[in-house]
Design a protein around this motif. Sequence first.
Motif, PDB file in Angstrom:
ATOM      1  N   TYR A  30      -7.780   4.321  -3.570  1.00 40.88           N
ATOM      2  CA  TYR A  30      -7.454   3.714  -2.346  1.00 40.88           C
ATOM      3  C   TYR A  30      -5.986   4.449  -1.805  1.00 40.88           C
ATOM      4  CZ  TYR A  30      -4.145   0.628  -4.961  1.00 40.88           C
ATOM      5  OH  TYR A  30      -3.305  -0.162  -5.610  1.00 40.88           O
ATOM      6  N   ARG A  31      -4.950   4.886  -2.740  1.00 37.74           N
ATOM      7  CA  ARG A  31      -3.764   5.575  -2.212  1.00 37.74           C
ATOM      8  C   ARG A  31      -4.177   6.644  -1.645  1.00 37.74           C
ATOM      9  NH1 ARG A  31       0.332   8.921  -3.357  1.00 37.74           N
ATOM     10  NH2 ARG A  31       2.218   8.200  -2.683  1.00 37.74           N
ATOM     11  N   GLU A  32      -5.165   7.599  -2.041  1.00 41.01           N
ATOM     12  CA  GLU A  32      -5.437   8.987  -1.551  1.00 41.01           C
ATOM     13  C   GLU A  32      -6.427   8.569  -0.054  1.00 41.01           C
ATOM     14  OE1 GLU A  32      -5.740   8.495  -4.502  1.00 41.01           O
ATOM     15  OE2 GLU A  32      -3.820   9.692  -5.094  1.00 41.01           O
ATOM     16  N   ARG A  33      -7.145   7.582  -0.027  1.00 39.77           N
ATOM     17  CA  ARG A  33      -7.699   7.313   1.149  1.00 39.77           C
ATOM     18  C   ARG A  33      -6.857   6.941   2.195  1.00 39.77           C
ATOM     19  NH1 ARG A  33     -11.667   3.684  -1.752  1.00 39.77           N
ATOM     20  NH2 ARG A  33     -11.257   2.282  -0.072  1.00 39.77           N
ATOM     21  N   ALA A  34      -5.844   5.907   1.688  1.00 39.93           N
ATOM     22  CA  ALA A  34      -5.106   5.370   2.760  1.00 39.93           C
ATOM     23  C   ALA A  34      -4.096   6.504   3.147  1.00 39.93           C
ATOM     24  CB  ALA A  34      -3.903   4.501   2.074  1.00 39.93           C
ATOM     25  N   LEU A  35      -3.588   7.422   2.446  1.00 39.37           N
ATOM     26  CA  LEU A  35      -2.838   8.598   2.884  1.00 39.37           C
ATOM     27  C   LEU A  35      -3.555   9.530   3.798  1.00 39.37           C
ATOM     28  CD1 LEU A  35      -0.968   9.546  -0.696  1.00 39.37           C
ATOM     29  CD2 LEU A  35       0.041   8.392   1.580  1.00 39.37           C
ATOM     30  N   ASN A  69     -10.070  -3.533  -1.273  1.00 39.22           N
ATOM     31  CA  ASN A  69      -9.977  -2.357  -0.541  1.00 39.22           C
ATOM     32  C   ASN A  69     -10.942  -1.960   0.327  1.00 39.22           C
ATOM     33  OD1 ASN A  69      -7.595  -1.745  -2.061  1.00 39.22           O
ATOM     34  ND2 ASN A  69      -8.813  -1.652  -4.186  1.00 39.22           N
ATOM     35  N   PRO A  70     -10.952  -2.528   1.388  1.00 39.28           N
ATOM     36  CA  PRO A  70     -12.195  -2.256   2.263  1.00 39.28           C
ATOM     37  C   PRO A  70     -12.261  -0.688   2.913  1.00 39.28           C
ATOM     38  CG  PRO A  70     -10.405  -3.482   3.825  1.00 39.28           C
ATOM     39  CD  PRO A  70     -10.062  -3.475   1.842  1.00 39.28           C
ATOM     40  N   ALA A  71     -13.313  -0.171   3.308  1.00 39.29           N
ATOM     41  CA  ALA A  71     -13.353   1.225   3.445  1.00 39.29           C
ATOM     42  C   ALA A  71     -12.503   1.512   4.903  1.00 39.29           C
ATOM     43  CB  ALA A  71     -14.820   1.618   3.879  1.00 39.29           C
ATOM     44  N   ASP A  72     -12.207   0.376   5.852  1.00 34.86           N
ATOM     45  CA  ASP A  72     -11.254   0.661   6.966  1.00 34.86           C
ATOM     46  C   ASP A  72      -9.959   0.810   6.825  1.00 34.86           C
ATOM     47  OD1 ASP A  72     -11.091  -2.205   6.669  1.00 34.86           O
ATOM     48  OD2 ASP A  72     -11.600  -2.480   8.895  1.00 34.86           O
ATOM     49  N   GLY A  73      -9.389   0.288   5.523  1.00 34.01           N
ATOM     50  CA  GLY A  73      -8.099   0.272   5.310  1.00 34.01           C
ATOM     51  C   GLY A  73      -7.469  -0.998   5.965  1.00 34.01           C
ATOM     52  N   SER A  74      -8.127  -2.109   6.231  1.00 35.37           N
ATOM     53  CA  SER A  74      -7.422  -2.936   7.248  1.00 35.37           C
ATOM     54  C   SER A  74      -6.363  -4.005   6.169  1.00 35.37           C
ATOM     55  CB  SER A  74      -8.406  -3.980   7.748  1.00 35.37           C
ATOM     56  OG  SER A  74      -9.475  -4.406   6.757  1.00 35.37           O
TER      57      SER A  74
END
Length: 125
Positions: A30-35, A69-74
């Motif tokens: 999730y960190r890499e996805r959020a970044l 950890n939703p895919a949309d990062g909400s």
Amino acid sequence: MSNPKIPDNGKLDRIVAEARRQAAERDQGYRERALKMYPWICGRCAREFTRENLRELTVHHRNHNHDDNPADGSNWELLCVYCHDNEHSRLTDHTGGSALTAEDAQPAATGNPFANLKSLLKRDS
């Protein structure tokens, strides 16, 4: 015996393949996805980050559930380590304990230590 000046291409290929596999695995976190999803700016103090100091930018789970950890990062916001620590301190102050033990907290006291105060004060007069 192998010659130290001649590289072992098979070994190098395995090292590169393992590094690529680990990078792909990290990209799923999730960190890499959020970044990738959000600008590299702290959501509280607006400090901007570059590749040199990106390790100081963290992903905060807004509902404090690290499994959400939703895919949309909400449920994520990027916070610098200082603002992230402050956010968790605020939660601790609010709940009287850590976020992990908030649901295990003891029930509130029901006794009133000042219940008999009025009679005690009258006795002295």
